[in-house]
Motif scaffolding. Structure first.
Motif, PDB file in Angstrom:
ATOM      1  N   SER A 169       0.808  -1.222   0.000  1.00 40.10           N
ATOM      2  CA  SER A 169       0.000   0.000   0.000  1.00 40.10           C
ATOM      3  C   SER A 169       0.842   1.274   0.000  1.00 40.10           C
ATOM      4  O   SER A 169       0.293   2.385  -0.119  1.00 40.10           O
ATOM      5  N   CYS A 227      -4.560   8.519   6.835  1.00 32.17           N
ATOM      6  CA  CYS A 227      -5.118   7.284   6.288  1.00 32.17           C
ATOM      7  C   CYS A 227      -6.232   6.698   7.147  1.00 32.17           C
ATOM      8  O   CYS A 227      -6.968   5.808   6.685  1.00 32.17           O
ATOM      9  N   ASP A 228      -6.377   7.175   8.374  1.00 31.71           N
ATOM     10  CA  ASP A 228      -7.503   6.747   9.207  1.00 31.71           C
ATOM     11  C   ASP A 228      -8.797   7.456   8.823  1.00 31.71           C
ATOM     12  O   ASP A 228      -9.883   7.054   9.265  1.00 31.71           O
ATOM     13  N   TYR A 229      -8.689   8.497   7.998  1.00 25.26           N
ATOM     14  CA  TYR A 229      -9.852   9.308   7.655  1.00 25.26           C
ATOM     15  C   TYR A 229     -10.110   9.397   6.147  1.00 25.26           C
ATOM     16  O   TYR A 229     -11.225   9.712   5.737  1.00 25.26           O
ATOM     17  N   VAL A 230      -9.088   9.163   5.354  1.00 23.39           N
ATOM     18  CA  VAL A 230      -9.208   9.307   3.897  1.00 23.39           C
ATOM     19  C   VAL A 230      -8.785   7.994   3.238  1.00 23.39           C
ATOM     20  O   VAL A 230      -7.693   7.484   3.509  1.00 23.39           O
ATOM     21  N   ASN A 231      -9.640   7.456   2.389  1.00 22.32           N
ATOM     22  CA  ASN A 231      -9.334   6.202   1.701  1.00 22.32           C
ATOM     23  C   ASN A 231      -8.572   6.447   0.405  1.00 22.32           C
ATOM     24  O   ASN A 231      -8.705   7.501  -0.215  1.00 22.32           O
ATOM     25  N   GLY A 232      -7.794   5.439   0.006  1.00 24.14           N
ATOM     26  CA  GLY A 232      -7.117   5.497  -1.279  1.00 24.14           C
ATOM     27  C   GLY A 232      -5.789   6.226  -1.242  1.00 24.14           C
ATOM     28  O   GLY A 232      -5.295   6.639  -0.195  1.00 24.14           O
ATOM     29  N   ARG A 233      -5.231   6.402  -2.419  1.00 26.81           N
ATOM     30  CA  ARG A 233      -3.934   7.076  -2.573  1.00 26.81           C
ATOM     31  C   ARG A 233      -4.115   8.577  -2.380  1.00 26.81           C
ATOM     32  O   ARG A 233      -4.880   9.213  -3.092  1.00 26.81           O
TER      33      ARG A 233
END
Length: 305
Positions: free
Chosen positions: A41, A211-217
């Motif tokens: 990831s 990354c705990d709040y926003v998905n993806g790259r």
């Protein structure tokens, strides 16, 4: 260094040096039977992708964008360069810092490919005495950048911490490198983007992570948005002063009207946080009813019951 360079190009790497293996584990690499690799990831920094998100308004203002695999400190590198050249418009970032630092010389951990370690060189046409509040200006810009990638619940802690749900998401370190007008400053920004699981094992305070709040790259896009918004706010600051930015900072103040303890080498001040003075000073209403102005220096701010 050869391990970092191999990994920054997406390769696995065989390593038998025990000291280097320990260091690589510390910075978030996967080590299995002396083979070092990155999590699938991991989003490596990519200048071409970053450029696609940069504002057209920055055309002609950026001199360079440089990505390095491993450095001691991006701020220190740009500071050294400032001795022989103008650093205005120069952007430097790294996949990992081995000696990253925050305010008051505190260590800032940067697991490989899991944080943003970004330094911007900026020229501002105002006297050096007026840029003491620059970290507050940058804080507003960082909040805007995070909102643009989908993270809305951002708060700011005076003078330079970025918070989400009470956890530290990142920090800001500004350093004056040229005191004659127009001044030149180095703006360092550190943001956790996938590094929380590593950092929580190292520090003793709550940590937040993009990354705990926003998905993806999101890492490359966030770098670009940080550049966009920081430079935009610096130009607004240069043109209109601190007043319009102060109002926005107050809306993001995570400690407003809460009891706090401010500790400096010479004293402790306890009371309620009451926002900012006109020049960015922290205002504390003491238990005796007086208002104290905290102007900076070696200050530690702690929330109390």
């Amino acid at each position: 260094m050869r391990a970092y360079e191999a990994l920054s190009s997406g390769q696995a790497f065989g390593c038998r040096d025990e000291d280097e293996l320990r260091l690589l584990k510390r910075f978030g690499f996967l080590v299995d039977k002396e083979r070092v690799s990155l999590e699938e990831s991991t989003e490596l920094l990519d200048e071409e992708e970053i450029s696609t998100y940069l504002s057209d308004k920055l055309q002609g203002t950026l001199q360079s964008i440089e990505i390095l695999p491993c450095v001691n400190s991006t701020n220190d590198i740009l500071q050294e360069r400032s001795k022989s050249m103008s650093i205005d418009g120069h952007i430097l970032m790294a996949e990992v810092q081995t000696a990253g630092r925050g305010r008051r010389g505190r260590k800032w951990e940067t697991p490989f490919g899991k944080t943003i370690a970004l330094t911007l060189g900026v020229s501002i046409d105002m006297p050096a005495s007026k840029v003491a509040c620059l970290s507050l200006v940058v804080g507003v810009a960082v909040a805007d950048a995070l909102k643009s990638v989908g993270l809305d619940s951002v708060g700011l802690k005076w003078p330079n911490d970025v918070l989400v749900d009470g956890g530290k998401l990142g920090g800001i370190l500004t350093e004056l490198v040229l005191a004659t007008r127009p001044v030149e400053v180095i703006i360092g920004i550190g943001i956790n983007v996938g590094s929380a699981s590593v950092i929580r094992n190292i520090v003793d305070y709550p940590i937040a992570d993009v990354c705990d709040y926003v998905n993806g790259r999101v890492r490359n896009r966030l770098v670009a948005e940080l550049i966009n918004h920081v430079l935009q706010q610096c130009r607004l600051f240069e043109k209109s002063g601190f007043a319009p930015i102060r109002e926005r900072w107050l809306h993001l103040d995570a400690y407003r009207d809460q009891r706090v303890l401010v500790t400096s080498p010479s004293e402790q001040v306890q009371g309620k946080a009451k926002g900012l003075g006109v020049n960015g000073e922290l205002l504390i209403q003491t238990d005796a009813g007086a208002t104290r102005k905290i102007i900076g220096g070696d200050v530690s701010l702690r929330q109390t019951l």
